[in-house]
Design an enzyme around this catalytic site. Structure first.
Site, PDB file in Angstrom:
ATOM      1  N   HIS A  19      47.923  28.684  44.174  1.00 57.68           N
ATOM      2  CA  HIS A  19      48.799  28.978  43.429  1.00 57.68           C
ATOM      3  C   HIS A  19      48.208  30.339  42.153  1.00 57.68           C
ATOM      4  CE1 HIS A  19      46.346  25.361  44.249  1.00 57.68           C
ATOM      5  NE2 HIS A  19      47.171  24.532  43.723  1.00 57.68           N
ATOM      6  N   ARG A  41      53.661  33.574  27.036  1.00 52.84           N
ATOM      7  CA  ARG A  41      53.006  34.718  25.934  1.00 52.84           C
ATOM      8  C   ARG A  41      51.892  35.797  27.262  1.00 52.84           C
ATOM      9  NH1 ARG A  41      49.392  31.689  22.795  1.00 52.84           N
ATOM     10  NH2 ARG A  41      50.850  31.036  21.389  1.00 52.84           N
ATOM     11  N   ARG A  50      54.309  28.095  40.729  1.00 47.81           N
ATOM     12  CA  ARG A  50      54.593  26.932  39.890  1.00 47.81           C
ATOM     13  C   ARG A  50      54.178  27.150  38.021  1.00 47.81           C
ATOM     14  NH1 ARG A  50      50.396  21.690  41.959  1.00 47.81           N
ATOM     15  NH2 ARG A  50      50.726  22.593  44.003  1.00 47.81           N
ATOM     16  N   VAL A  80      43.242  34.468  25.638  1.00 53.95           N
ATOM     17  CA  VAL A  80      43.853  34.704  24.408  1.00 53.95           C
ATOM     18  C   VAL A  80      44.293  33.014  23.827  1.00 53.95           C
ATOM     19  CG1 VAL A  80      43.484  36.854  24.220  1.00 53.95           C
ATOM     20  CG2 VAL A  80      45.184  35.744  25.678  1.00 53.95           C
ATOM     21  N   GLY A  81      43.730  32.260  23.392  1.00 57.23           N
ATOM     22  CA  GLY A  81      44.667  31.073  22.680  1.00 57.23           C
ATOM     23  C   GLY A  81      45.161  31.055  21.456  1.00 57.23           C
ATOM     24  N   MET A 109      41.175  24.434  24.405  1.00 56.60           N
ATOM     25  CA  MET A 109      41.044  23.509  25.685  1.00 56.60           C
ATOM     26  C   MET A 109      40.589  23.836  27.296  1.00 56.60           C
ATOM     27  SD  MET A 109      44.491  21.193  25.603  1.00 56.60           S
ATOM     28  CE  MET A 109      44.558  19.724  26.679  1.00 56.60           C
ATOM     29  N   GLU A 110      39.927  24.876  27.316  1.00 54.69           N
ATOM     30  CA  GLU A 110      39.541  25.889  28.282  1.00 54.69           C
ATOM     31  C   GLU A 110      38.631  26.372  28.333  1.00 54.69           C
ATOM     32  OE1 GLU A 110      44.025  24.903  27.657  1.00 54.69           O
ATOM     33  OE2 GLU A 110      43.293  26.621  26.294  1.00 54.69           O
ATOM     34  N   SER A 129      46.360  28.138  15.045  1.00 52.48           N
ATOM     35  CA  SER A 129      47.359  27.844  14.440  1.00 52.48           C
ATOM     36  C   SER A 129      47.296  26.307  13.741  1.00 52.48           C
ATOM     37  CB  SER A 129      48.061  27.479  16.133  1.00 52.48           C
ATOM     38  OG  SER A 129      47.590  26.761  17.044  1.00 52.48           O
ATOM     39  N   ASP A 130      46.065  25.820  13.658  1.00 54.25           N
ATOM     40  CA  ASP A 130      46.352  24.291  12.860  1.00 54.25           C
ATOM     41  C   ASP A 130      44.873  24.469  12.472  1.00 54.25           C
ATOM     42  OD1 ASP A 130      48.736  23.063  14.660  1.00 54.25           O
ATOM     43  OD2 ASP A 130      47.714  23.980  15.834  1.00 54.25           O
TER      44      ASP A 130
END
Length: 238
Positions: free
Chosen positions: A4, A24, A43, A87-88, A178-179, A201-202
């Protein structure tokens, strides 16, 4: 060659940033890296290698969720990457959080099946302390306020249990994303350094949901990216 991340050993630096979003990754490469070269597009998981202030560094998208991130991290390790920094973005879970705040994750509760598949027993995914310390130091040097503490990695974005956010918040969890849980787990299993910086972000507290504007998000991600690059390119202590 991995399946991948279609690259060869040496194509990626030992230091690598891991945004979830491929766009990003491209943004970071174009804005911050010198002599950036694309290393992967398989992908749509875009990856680049260049330099930051004269030091080699890569950036590679992981996609969304622990299963996708696990594939990318495993293959980057096969390619020789040794320092991985997510970095998220995240949902802030504490009432004092503000949109655009920076979070440095210490641990990540694995509210996800991927970590259990790897480990199969109770486990506390934990960030590499050297990266945590370096990130905090870099943020202070840049005058960036931050929150440091536990987060949770969920396997769903649209959570059917709306009350779960309040339960996490009451236990002092700073944010949901999520990661990170699988990143920290693979860091321990594969003996590489793994860390995570997040931009709020929220805000998901007290039964309300608020979302950052695109302009504010871009500025906050820029601040986070500069801290992350300074962290992963710092001289290793071991």
């Amino acid at each position: 060659m991995p399946i991948h991340v279609r690259a060869e050993p040496g194509d990626y630096s030992e230091a690598c940033l891991l945004p979830g979003d491929p766009l990003r990754a491209r943004y970071i490469a174009e804005r911050y890296l010198e002599n950036a070269e694309q290393r992967n597009s398989e992908r749509g998981l875009l990856g680049y290698t260049g330099t930051f202030e004269g030091r080699p560094v890569s950036v590679q998208a992981t996609g969304m969720g622990c299963p996708s991130a696990a594939i990318v991290v495993e293959e980057l390790v096969q390619l020789g990457v040794k320092r991985l920094m997510r970095v998220g973005t995240c949902g802030g879970l504490q009432p004092h959080h503000r949109l655009g705040d920076l979070i440095v994750a210490l641990t990540a509760i694995p509210q996800d099946g991927t970590v259990n598949t790897y480990i199969g027993e109770p486990h506390c995914p934990t960030a590499d302390w050297e990266l945590v310390h370096a990130a905090v130091h870099a943020a202070k040097e840049m005058g960036q306020a931050m929150h440091v503490g536990p987060i949770v990695s969920s396997d769903v974005f649209y959570n059917p249990d709306g009350e779960q956010y309040a339960r996490w918040s009451a236990r002092g969890v700073l944010a949901v994303e999520m990661e990170a849980a699988i990143l920290f787990t693979l860091g321990a299993l594969r003996k590489v350094q793994a860390g995570c910086l997040l931009t709020v972000s929220d805000i998901v507290v007290e039964g309300e949901f608020t979302r950052i504007s695109d302009e504010e998000l871009r500025a906050a991600v820029d601040r986070m990216t500069r801290i992350a690059l300074a962290t992963v390119t710092a001289d290793a202590k071991h």
